[in-house]
Design an enzyme around this catalytic site. Structure first.
Site, PDB file in Angstrom:
ATOM      1  CB  SER A 242      -0.960   0.014   1.196  1.00  0.00           C
ATOM      2  OG  SER A 242      -0.290  -0.258   2.403  1.00  0.00           O
ATOM      3  CG  HIS A 272      -0.865  -5.251   1.979  1.00  0.00           C
ATOM      4  ND1 HIS A 272      -0.183  -5.091   3.160  1.00  0.00           N
ATOM      5  CD2 HIS A 272      -0.869  -4.005   1.400  1.00  0.00           C
ATOM      6  CE1 HIS A 272       0.202  -3.820   3.299  1.00  0.00           C
ATOM      7  NE2 HIS A 272      -0.203  -3.148   2.239  1.00  0.00           N
TER       8      HIS A 272
HETATM    9  N1  NMX Z   1       1.300 -19.830   5.840  1.00  0.00           N
HETATM   10  C1  NMX Z   1       1.684 -20.722   4.942  1.00  0.00           C
HETATM   11  N2  NMX Z   1       2.715 -20.548   4.095  1.00  0.00           N
HETATM   12  C2  NMX Z   1       3.403 -19.418   4.238  1.00  0.00           C
HETATM   13  C3  NMX Z   1       3.093 -18.445   5.189  1.00  0.00           C
HETATM   14  C4  NMX Z   1       1.979 -18.670   6.012  1.00  0.00           C
HETATM   15  N3  NMX Z   1       1.554 -17.793   6.897  1.00  0.00           N
HETATM   16  N4  NMX Z   1       3.964 -17.427   5.081  1.00  0.00           N
HETATM   17  C5  NMX Z   1       4.805 -17.746   4.056  1.00  0.00           C
HETATM   18  N5  NMX Z   1       4.455 -18.945   3.568  1.00  0.00           N
HETATM   19  C6  NMX Z   1       5.035 -19.619   2.397  1.00  0.00           C
HETATM   20  C7  NMX Z   1       4.872 -18.704   1.191  1.00  0.00           C
HETATM   21  O1  NMX Z   1       3.569 -18.818   0.647  1.00  0.00           O
HETATM   22  C8  NMX Z   1       5.961 -19.238   0.271  1.00  0.00           C
HETATM   23  O2  NMX Z   1       5.489 -20.413  -0.313  1.00  0.00           O
HETATM   24  P1  NMX Z   1       5.903 -20.808  -1.839  1.00  0.00           P
HETATM   25  O3  NMX Z   1       7.384 -21.018  -1.779  1.00  0.00           O
HETATM   26  O4  NMX Z   1       5.109 -22.030  -2.109  1.00  0.00           O
HETATM   27  O5  NMX Z   1       5.522 -19.639  -2.697  1.00  0.00           O
HETATM   28  C9  NMX Z   1       7.065 -19.582   1.277  1.00  0.00           C
HETATM   29  O6  NMX Z   1       6.425 -19.759   2.544  1.00  0.00           O
HETATM   30  C10 NMX Z   1       8.138 -18.514   1.429  1.00  0.00           C
HETATM   31  O7  NMX Z   1       7.510 -17.292   1.687  1.00  0.00           O
HETATM   32  P2  NMX Z   1       8.248 -16.151   2.562  1.00  0.00           P
HETATM   33  O8  NMX Z   1       9.468 -15.741   1.823  1.00  0.00           O
HETATM   34  O9  NMX Z   1       8.397 -16.592   3.965  1.00  0.00           O
HETATM   35  O10 NMX Z   1       7.141 -15.003   2.586  1.00  0.00           O
HETATM   36  P3  NMX Z   1       6.891 -13.833   1.539  1.00  0.00           P
HETATM   37  O11 NMX Z   1       7.819 -12.715   1.843  1.00  0.00           O
HETATM   38  O12 NMX Z   1       6.877 -14.327   0.144  1.00  0.00           O
HETATM   39  O13 NMX Z   1       5.382 -13.432   1.885  1.00  0.00           O
HETATM   40  C11 NMX Z   1       3.563 -12.959   3.330  1.00  0.00           C
HETATM   41  C12 NMX Z   1       5.054 -12.741   3.065  1.00  0.00           C
HETATM   42  C13 NMX Z   1       3.132 -12.028   4.442  1.00  0.00           C
HETATM   43  C14 NMX Z   1       2.788 -12.616   2.062  1.00  0.00           C
HETATM   44  C15 NMX Z   1       3.345 -14.427   3.734  1.00  0.00           C
HETATM   45  O14 NMX Z   1       4.021 -14.706   4.943  1.00  0.00           O
HETATM   46  C16 NMX Z   1       1.886 -14.798   3.865  1.00  0.00           C
HETATM   47  O15 NMX Z   1       1.251 -15.136   2.865  1.00  0.00           O
HETATM   48  N6  NMX Z   1       1.292 -14.722   5.113  1.00  0.00           N
HETATM   49  C17 NMX Z   1      -0.106 -14.947   5.302  1.00  0.00           C
HETATM   50  C18 NMX Z   1      -0.907 -13.737   4.867  1.00  0.00           C
HETATM   51  C19 NMX Z   1      -0.719 -12.588   5.829  1.00  0.00           C
HETATM   52  O16 NMX Z   1      -0.789 -12.717   7.023  1.00  0.00           O
HETATM   53  N7  NMX Z   1      -0.503 -11.381   5.264  1.00  0.00           N
HETATM   54  C20 NMX Z   1      -0.460 -10.170   6.071  1.00  0.00           C
HETATM   55  C21 NMX Z   1       0.907  -9.493   6.118  1.00  0.00           C
HETATM   56  C22 NMX Z   1       0.824  -8.253   6.949  1.00  0.00           C
HETATM   57  N8  NMX Z   1       0.009  -7.212   6.310  1.00  0.00           N
HETATM   58  O17 NMX Z   1      -0.882  -6.695   6.902  1.00  0.00           O
HETATM   59  O18 NMX Z   1       0.256  -6.853   5.163  1.00  0.00           O
HETATM   60  C1  MLT Z   2       2.219  -3.587   6.509  1.00  0.00           C
HETATM   61  O1  MLT Z   2       1.871  -3.079   7.581  1.00  0.00           O
HETATM   62  O2  MLT Z   2       2.268  -2.905   5.469  1.00  0.00           O
HETATM   63  C2  MLT Z   2       2.473  -5.054   6.452  1.00  0.00           C
HETATM   64  O3  MLT Z   2       3.021  -5.540   7.634  1.00  0.00           O
HETATM   65  C3  MLT Z   2       3.178  -5.524   5.217  1.00  0.00           C
HETATM   66  C4  MLT Z   2       4.607  -5.118   5.036  1.00  0.00           C
HETATM   67  O4  MLT Z   2       5.213  -4.402   5.809  1.00  0.00           O
HETATM   68  O5  MLT Z   2       5.159  -5.594   4.014  1.00  0.00           O
END
Ligand code: NMX
Ligand code: MLT
Length: 435
Positions: A242, A272
């Site tokens: 964002s 996100h």
């Molecule tokens: N549950 C299951 N798998 C996960 C999770 C999780 N919570 N977090 C990461 N992974 C997987 C991810 O999908 C990826 O799989 P693949 O290799 O098959 O593509 C692998 O682990 C490596 O990912 P990372 O490098 O650890 O994480 P990345 O930086 O790509 O993504 C998020 C970060 C936040 C997108 C990821 O942790 C996620 O999808 N979390 C769940 C959604 C979430 O809570 N998002 C909110 C973030 C905060 N916000 O408000 O923005």
């Molecule tokens: C945010 O507050 O924007 C989330 O934690 C995601 C991020 O920092 O990448």
């Protein structure tokens, strides 16, 4: 507030000089190597943006202008009788790097209340949206439409000089923040059938007014929650979807309404900001499947089933953080103080004991710990705000603070159009052939 604008007018020449010196001294220095995987891998870790309001440390979490969340809770002015920071004060801090006085924070409350009304045609747009249109889509529509009265867009048409860009950007940014409660409140009441929107009270602070518009103004603890909520969701450095989107779109000199509407469209994604909705849906489904007060073993099985189904555990993991998000901890502390026996809070706590070990065992997520979204819905639910489709709107109201603070600085410091270089896979192969 004119006091904030005056303070900014004093700070801008100093900061322009500061940036000039930083560029003179460090401008030609390398910031480490870029590897091809970063082009394919969502640019993780790539130093690519300037963001003044906050910096995120992977282990420690966010600092707003160098201050941690507990430091902000201690230092920023509060409402009379309250103990959480006023988001007005946080905005002053994000913009100036300085802690405002109580009076300066109160002046901002008054200024925002005075600017809070939204044009009738924007009200009509919202009233015509079907209740089945997601609240985030409605939010984005309304914010885009506010560009009708943009001071920046008007000034640009009138031939404003580059040196003056920050002034109308400031005015639009103040208008935008001020109008968000009326937009959010209208969406909430329209979509969930909560009756007519009351008027903004010019004597109340921003969070108290937002709470009133949502129908929770009588509950002091909920108002305190909103103050904390907006503060901790406001800013998370510049690379999150964002924030980065807002900065990118703003770099085309799209006005703050257009730029922030773009931020909202990114925040609406489930990886996100929509994750706070997803957490509640996931928890509800868990309770339907394994019952309330389920055993640790039953919870473990449910978490594994989520992963085996090719889905993420919402609220866990982070692109930068490698420890428990201090925004999660701040919310947990709020819950321990105000709602220690709440059943959903207990479930959130139970999951905290279980999920990280499972994510570690599954071996994919780089960060097994909870982020901000793992906790927020349980707090809102406790006070009766149970409509989880609305949760990301509250995240969006908060994120405006950080995005517009940077937009103002970008225009004051003459930030250029963003336009990084991209490559095709064919080009990568050619460039690195034989290397
Ligand atoms: N549950 C299951 N798998 C996960 C999770 C999780 N919570 N977090 C990461 N992974 C997987 C991810 O999908 C990826 O799989 P693949 O290799 O098959 O593509 C692998 O682990 C490596 O990912 P990372 O490098 O650890 O994480 P990345 O930086 O790509 O993504 C998020 C970060 C936040 C997108 C990821 O942790 C996620 O999808 N979390 C769940 C959604 C979430 O809570 N998002 C909110 C973030 C905060 N916000 O408000 O923005
Ligand atoms: C945010 O507050 O924007 C989330 O934690 C995601 C991020 O920092 O990448």
């Amino acid at each position: 507030s004119s006091a904030l604008k005056e303070r900014l007018a004093q700070l801008i020449p100093q900061e322009q000089e500061n940036v000039k010196q930083a560029r003179l001294e460090h401008g030609k220095k390398s910031f480490g190597p870029v590897v091809v995987d970063q082009l394919y891998g969502g640019m993780r870790g790539l130093p690519a943006l300037i963001w003044e309001g906050s910096v995120l440390d992977a282990d420690e979490g966010i600092r707003f202008r160098g201050k941690t969340i507990p430091e902000c809770q201690a230092l920023l002015p509060k409402a009379p009788g309250g103990s959480e920071p006023l988001p007005e004060a946080l905005f002053w801090l994000l913009l100036t790097g300085e802690i405002p006085t109580q009076e300066q924070a109160t002046d901002l409350s008054k200024d925002w209340a005075a600017r809070a009304a939204i044009p009738e045609f924007v009200e009509e747009i919202l009233d015509r949206c079907p209740p089945t249109l997601h609240p985030m889509s409605q939010f984005s529509l309304a914010v885009t439409a506010l560009n009708h009265n943009s001071a920046f867009a008007q000034a640009y048409q009138n031939g404003i000089s580059k040196k003056e860009y920050w002034g109308p950007t400031f005015e639009d940014s103040m208008d935008l923040i001020a109008k968000l409660p009326n937009i959010a409140g209208r969406i909430y009441r329209n979509v969930f059938g909560k009756g007519k929107l009351p008027a903004i009270d010019p004597a109340k602070d921003y969070s108290a007014n937002l709470a009133t518009l949502l129908g929770f103004g009588e509950n002091d603890a909920f108002v305190e929650l909103l103050r904390l909520y907006i503060t901790i969701h406001s800013d998370h450095e510049g690379g999150n979807v964002s924030a980065h989107t807002g900065k990118l779109v703003g770099s085309a000199l799209s006005d703050p309404f257009l730029a922030f509407a773009a931020s909202l469209n990114g925040l609406a994604g489930p990886l996100h900001g929509l994750a706070n909705q997803e957490v509640l849906l996931w928890l509800n489904k868990m309770q339907e499947t394994i019952g309330r007060d389920a055993s640790d073993d039953a919870v473990k099985e449910y978490v594994w089933a989520t992963l085996k189904g090719g889905k993420v555990v919402p609220g866990y993991g982070h692109a930068v953080l490698r420890k428990t998000d201090p925004r999660y901890t701040a919310q947990r502390e709020f819950a321990l103080k105000h709602l220690p026996d709440d059943p959903l809070f207990k479930l959130v706590g139970q999951i905290y004991e279980i999920v990280p070990n499972i994510l570690l065992e599954a071996g994919k997520a780089k960060n097994p710990w909870p982020n901000v979204d793992a906790h927020s819905g349980a707090l809102l639910t406790h006070y009766g705000l149970t409509e989880m489709q609305f949760y990301t709107v509250l995240f969006g109201v908060s994120r405006a603070f950080g995005v517009v603070a940077q937009l103002i600085w970008d225009r004051a410091l003459g930030a250029p159009l963003e336009r990084p270089k991209s490559y095709s896979t064919e080009a990568i192969k050619k460039i690195f052939a034989g290397k």
